[in-house]
Design a protein around this motif. Structure first.
Motif, short mmCIF file in Angstrom:
data_model
loop_
_atom_site.label_atom_id
_atom_site.label_comp_id
_atom_site.label_asym_id
_atom_site.label_seq_id
_atom_site.Cartn_x
_atom_site.Cartn_y
_atom_site.Cartn_z
N GLN A 1 9.80 50.88 -13.27
CA GLN A 1 8.55 51.13 -13.99
C GLN A 1 7.99 52.50 -13.67
O GLN A 1 7.59 53.25 -14.55
N PHE A 2 8.00 52.82 -12.39
CA PHE A 2 7.37 54.05 -11.94
C PHE A 2 8.14 55.29 -12.44
O PHE A 2 7.61 56.13 -13.15
N PHE A 3 9.41 55.36 -12.10
CA PHE A 3 10.20 56.51 -12.51
C PHE A 3 10.45 56.51 -14.01
O PHE A 3 10.51 57.55 -14.64
N GLY A 4 10.58 55.27 -14.56
CA GLY A 4 10.83 55.16 -16.00
C GLY A 4 9.69 55.76 -16.81
O GLY A 4 9.88 56.21 -17.94
N SER A 5 8.47 55.79 -16.24
CA SER A 5 7.36 56.35 -16.99
C SER A 5 7.39 57.89 -16.94
O SER A 5 6.76 58.54 -17.75
N TYR A 6 8.13 58.45 -15.98
CA TYR A 6 8.25 59.91 -15.92
C TYR A 6 9.44 60.42 -16.71
O TYR A 6 9.37 61.40 -17.40
N THR A 7 10.56 59.74 -16.51
CA THR A 7 11.77 60.22 -17.18
C THR A 7 12.61 59.03 -17.61
O THR A 7 12.68 58.03 -16.90
N ALA B 1 14.44 43.11 -5.28
CA ALA B 1 14.12 43.02 -6.71
C ALA B 1 12.75 43.62 -6.98
O ALA B 1 12.56 44.33 -7.98
N ALA B 2 11.80 43.37 -6.09
CA ALA B 2 10.46 43.93 -6.26
C ALA B 2 10.53 45.45 -6.25
O ALA B 2 9.94 46.13 -7.10
N PHE B 3 11.28 45.99 -5.31
CA PHE B 3 11.43 47.45 -5.24
C PHE B 3 12.07 47.98 -6.52
O PHE B 3 11.61 48.95 -7.11
N PHE B 4 13.14 47.30 -6.95
CA PHE B 4 13.89 47.77 -8.12
C PHE B 4 13.01 47.82 -9.36
O PHE B 4 12.95 48.82 -10.07
N VAL B 5 12.30 46.71 -9.62
CA VAL B 5 11.48 46.65 -10.84
C VAL B 5 10.34 47.67 -10.77
O VAL B 5 10.06 48.37 -11.75
N THR B 6 9.73 47.79 -9.60
CA THR B 6 8.66 48.77 -9.44
C THR B 6 9.19 50.19 -9.65
O THR B 6 8.59 51.01 -10.34
N GLN C 1 17.71 56.42 -13.81
CA GLN C 1 18.88 55.85 -13.11
C GLN C 1 19.60 56.88 -12.25
O GLN C 1 20.29 56.52 -11.31
N ILE C 2 19.44 58.17 -12.58
CA ILE C 2 20.02 59.21 -11.73
C ILE C 2 19.44 59.07 -10.32
O ILE C 2 20.16 59.10 -9.33
N PHE C 3 18.12 58.89 -10.26
CA PHE C 3 17.46 58.78 -8.95
C PHE C 3 17.81 57.46 -8.27
O PHE C 3 17.98 57.40 -7.07
N LEU C 4 17.93 56.42 -9.09
CA LEU C 4 18.35 55.13 -8.54
C LEU C 4 19.71 55.28 -7.86
O LEU C 4 19.91 54.84 -6.73
N GLY C 5 20.63 55.95 -8.56
CA GLY C 5 21.96 56.19 -8.01
C GLY C 5 21.88 56.89 -6.67
O GLY C 5 22.50 56.47 -5.69
N ILE C 6 21.07 57.94 -6.62
CA ILE C 6 20.95 58.70 -5.38
C ILE C 6 20.37 57.82 -4.26
O ILE C 6 20.84 57.85 -3.13
N ILE C 7 19.36 57.01 -4.61
CA ILE C 7 18.75 56.15 -3.59
C ILE C 7 19.75 55.13 -3.05
O ILE C 7 19.84 54.90 -1.84
N ILE C 8 20.54 54.53 -3.97
CA ILE C 8 21.52 53.55 -3.50
C ILE C 8 22.51 54.21 -2.56
O ILE C 8 22.81 53.69 -1.48
N ILE C 9 23.01 55.37 -2.97
CA ILE C 9 24.01 56.05 -2.14
C ILE C 9 23.42 56.37 -0.76
O ILE C 9 24.04 56.10 0.27
N SER C 10 22.19 56.88 -0.75
CA SER C 10 21.60 57.21 0.55
C SER C 10 21.37 55.96 1.39
O SER C 10 21.56 55.98 2.60
#
Lengths: 247, 326, 307
Positions: free
Chosen positions: B287-293, B279-284, B297-306
């Motif tokens: 926040q982090f990627f959400g401030s860029y784009t 949960a700590a990783f997810f929320v961070t 969630q596209i990147f979240l998807g890729i991270i989960i799959i990997s």
């Protein structure tokens, strides 16, 4: 001698096929009683009925004076049944100790205990030690079951059965696939156990049966055709005919 | 040497320290984020009991999260408006006392879990996944079409519930309440998993025949675990509503259930502290990627799959493995 | 309430049921044959709808956009199968759930990135515009009749495919014994890709057909995916016949329930309460249906018995 398990006039039909035809036999204290018979003789059907996994059509099953004919498998286990499976069936992600502990927990109905720690040693540690020493696995108690050899798994099976503190143990082909020296080891273990708990043994290996069984019953076509000591069975004509097709 | 135990102590202490620093440097948003991490991890810890230790893949834990949230919201809004909630068998117009709200949450979430568990545990495997999902969805649609409590839009509660006169509107105080809950729940789970019951539960995931043959009824074990699990996730829902002072059907959405599973996976499956790390990783990450784009969630998807395809042990597994190889 | 209204709702239920069948047929086959639980099936539905909407915006042709819907969904399906899904066949259900959940996040966000957050619309072609008299002065939307018609054709096609063709034999064999079909010399990996592509294409087609009645937006696939799950649970995993019957059952129960329950409740309470309570109960009806079937038959109407 005391009758632990008594089977009286047990009958089971599958349509036109009679799988158990008025079976009568008993298991007494301190003995190894072997049940033998050619393939398809109805051994598995009989065991399933004894364990309560299958309901008999008629007849009775008595465990130390209690009629258990209509009880569930779970209830029978709590009353004192233990069995090991034809296919080795231990929990491979658990250690040897945990496998035996699980059985103890089941037997003593401690599975609703949410607070004691299983690592603390406060739970029946000594009893498990005794069992593991009996089956010669004490030194390897922390080994995960997945790393055990086939023979060790068999030993563990016996240990699990013993942990259920049973009135009798039902062993379903315990020697299958074992090497000769492992078989010798198992024989020693069985002979040690039988004084505490009588064993009902289902086994194909006739050498094993004749060397350790105190009594042997022969099941053919759903019927017990002979019952007696090794030498009596060896000389029985009906048995020869059933096995060899000649008298 | 980093052990699993040390990872957990380090993460708990850092949470507390960051919160105190945030208070000192007057960063209320950061404290809110930390409270969110804790609440999400409580929800996932609840799920982890059945998923990680019993291998029951519930895809419907949002049902408990949402029910906990709605119960808290409904009790609070009635108390705020001094409006009767029930008039029989006694008059009751809600409450904003945390202790009462939590008791109701635990009671009703346990009852729901008992009901759903009794139904869903009749099945196994993929049926179980789909059925838990479907029942959670049923509650979601019910919440949407039930107009009394805001329907699709949800509703706001204006003040947080009170506990022993503590000012819960103050960020750090509320954080500490959540933190305290986290400790209680971690302690409970730790005990339960290592108890005889826990051993039986862990056994059910591997081999039902064996469990039955030693005289244990796996259905009862799984059902009890499911009830405990539902109650814990319900508490998280209650805290979440208090944190945001807002109740909406999205608490019950299937994405919520999916995210709980993701927390567990990212942290490390079947590890007591896995959900906290996840949960700590997810929320961070959010926040982090959400401030860029906004399309993070596209990147979240890729991270989960990997993670699933290449790093099965999650973060804790990765750290332990790395240390072992050093 | 009039008989016309009831018949209209009945037909609506039938139409909805056939669309659900397009979704659940692929899902149930993919699970039955490959043992894969695919949450991302709803994404193909969405991809189909967006492909159709984009094609429609460029060429202004409904028929061309219909073609685009299933071909694009099939192409994406095949790519996803070859790159990711393939690695999941031997994994446990949890891994499958997680990866396909991640695929939903990925595709939903990607589509939002490309097309923006606003819903798109598809127009019904002139020939299907308006209503047609079915019998005895009862009129019904031509387009919805067309959807029922398409559903019937595809159902027939699938039953023919599974029951009569060589591919069908392989699919049925695959449901029982995966090793057997490879022993028979069938190229499993090709079969799986093909099957996944067919499933994706059917979902994409359903997306375009429904998108024309409703709107085309991100997240449209998931509600219908969950209904497809309910259908598979009711029908039994792996059974096309079960999927068809359960689809029609769910379509009818859902549509008629939402329509009839408020109407029945009106007789015992005031209209506005009847409306709100009725719609709330109506929305839960299919799940209650599922629970009942589950209690009676834990493996669904046509499912294989659990060992």
């Amino acid at each position: 001698m005391n009758k632990i398990l008594q089977i009286i006039d047990l009958k089971k039909n599958f349509g036109a096929i009679t799988a158990s035809n008025k079976i009568n036999f008993c298991l007494e204290t301190g003995e190894i009683h072997a049940l033998i018979g050619p393939n398809g003789a109805g051994k598995s059907t009989l065991i399933k009925q004894i364990m309560g996994e299958m309901k008999q059509d008629s007849g009775e099953i008595i465990l130390s004076g209690i009629n258990i004919s209509n009880l569930t498998t779970e209830d029978r286990i709590h009353l004192g049944f233990a069995r090991s499976f034809q296919i080795t069936d231990v929990i491979s992600d658990f250690t040897i100790f945990q496998n035996v502990l699980l059985a103890k927990i089941g037997k003593e109905k401690k599975f609703y205990n949410f607070y004691s720690s299983i690592d603390s040693g406060e739970l029946t540690y000594e009893e498990i030690k005794t069992i593991l020493l009996k089956i010669d696995l004490w030194d390897e108690r922390e080994k995960p079951a997945s790393l055990l050899s086939h023979g060790e798994r068999r030993q563990l099976e016996i240990g699990i059965a013993l942990a259920l503190n049973p009135k009798l143990i039902l062993l379903d082909e315990p020697m299958a696939g074992l090497s000769l020296d492992k078989i010798e080891k198992m024989k020693v273990i069985f002979n040690q156990i039988k004084d505490d708990v009588p064993i009902l043994l289902i086994e194909h290996n006739m050498d094993v049966v004749f060397s350790i069984a105190n009594r042997i019953s022969v099941l053919v076509n759903g019927k017990i055709i002979a019952s007696g000591t090794s030498s009596e069975i060896k000389s029985n004509l009906d048995v020869k005919e059933a096995y060899l097709g000649t008298a | 040497m980093i052990s699993e135990k040390n990872i957990s102590y380090i993460s708990l202490i850092s949470l507390l320290l960051i919160a105190i620093f945030a208070e000192y440097f007057n960063e209320p948003y950061l404290i809110t984020l930390l409270s969110r991490i804790i609440i999400f991890s409580i929800a996932a810890i609840g799920l982890n009991l059945v998923l990680g230790f019993g291998n029951l893949i519930s895809f419907g834990h949002a049902a408990f999260f949402g029910l906990g949230g709605y119960i808290s919201g409904i009790l609070a809004i009635h108390a705020f408006n001094s409006e009767l909630l029930i008039s029989w068998p006694f008059l009751f117009s809600g409450s904003n006392n945390s202790l009462i709200i939590w008791s109701f949450t635990i009671l009703f979430c346990s009852l729901l879990a008992l009901l759903l568990g009794a139904l869903c545990l009749r099945t196994s495997g993929v049926y179980f996944i789909m059925i838990t999902l479907a029942f959670a969805q049923m509650l979601y649609y019910f919440a949407i079409s039930w107009p009394s409590y805001g329907g699709e839009d949800g509703f706001s509660i204006y003040v947080r519930s009170t506990l022993f006169g503590i000012n819960t509107m103050q960020g750090l105080n509320f954080f500490l309440i959540c933190f305290f809950w986290l400790l209680i729940i971690l302690f409970t789970i730790n005990r339960v998993v290592k108890s005889p019951f826990g051993l039986a539960l862990r056994a059910t995931r591997f081999n039902l025949t064996r469990v039955k043959s030693v005289g244990i009824n796996p259905f009862k074990i799984q059902l009890i675990a499911f009830v405990l699990s539902g109650a814990i996730t319900g508490i998280a829902g209650s805290l979440y509503v208090d944190l945001n002072r807002f109740v909406s059907p999205s608490l019950l959405s299937w994405q919520m259930s999916g995210e709980f599973i993701v927390f567990i996976l990212i942290g490390g499956l079947g590890r007591i502290y896995g959900p906290l790390i996840g949960a700590a990783f997810f929320v961070t990450f959010e926040q982090f990627f959400g401030s860029y784009t906004e399309h993070w969630q596209i990147f979240l998807g890729i991270i989960i799959i990997s993670t699933v395809l290449f790093a099965k042990g999650g973060i804790i597994g990765f750290i332990l493995e790395y240390r072992k190889n050093e | 309430m009039t008989a016309e209204l009831l018949i209209e709702q009945l037909l609506n239920g039938l139409q909805f049921g056939f669309m659900l069948f397009l979704m659940s047929a692929g899902l149930t086959l993919i699970f039955g044959v490959m043992g894969l639980i695919n949450l991302a099936h709803g994404s193909f539905y969405m991809i189909g709808a967006f492909s159709a909407a984009a094609t429609f915006a460029f060429f202004n042709s409904f028929w061309l956009s219909l073609f685009a819907s299933f071909s694009c969904a099939a192409v994406v399906g095949v790519i996803v199968e070859k790159t990711i899904i393939r690695k999941l066949y031997n994994r446990d259900h949890l891994d499958q759930v997680l990866v396909t959940f991640a695929l939903i996040l990925f595709f939903s966000e990607l589509i939002r990135w490309i097309f923006g957050a606003f819903p798109l619309y598809l127009d019904v072609p002139k020939i299907l515009n308006g209503s047609i008299e079915i019998f005895g002065g009862i009129y019904y939307s031509k387009y919805r009749l067309f959807i029922i018609f398409v559903g019937l054709i595809i159902a027939t096609f699938l039953f023919f495919l599974i029951g009569k063709t060589n591919l069908g034999i392989q699919i049925r064999a695959g449901q029982y014994d995966r090793e057997m079909i490879s022993a028979l010399g069938v190229n499993i990996s090709k079969l799986y890709t093909l099957l996944f592509g067919i499933g994706a294409a059917l979902a994409g087609l359903a997306g375009a057909l429904i998108g024309t009645i409703q709107s085309v937006e991100v997240g449209m696939g998931e509600p219908i995916l969950i209904l497809a799950f309910v259908i598979i649970v009711i029908g039994g995993i792996g059974s096309i016949k079960g999927a068809l019957i359960a689809s029609l059952l769910v379509g009818l129960v859902d549509t008629l329930g939402r329509f009839l329950i408020p109407w029945v409740l009106q007789t015992i309470t005031n209209p506005s309460d009847a409306m709100s309570i009725g719609s709330a109960i109506g929305s839960m009806l299919i799940y209650i249906l599922m629970a009942i079937i589950l209690i009676l038959r834990p493996t669904g109407l046509y499912g294989k018995k659990l060992s």
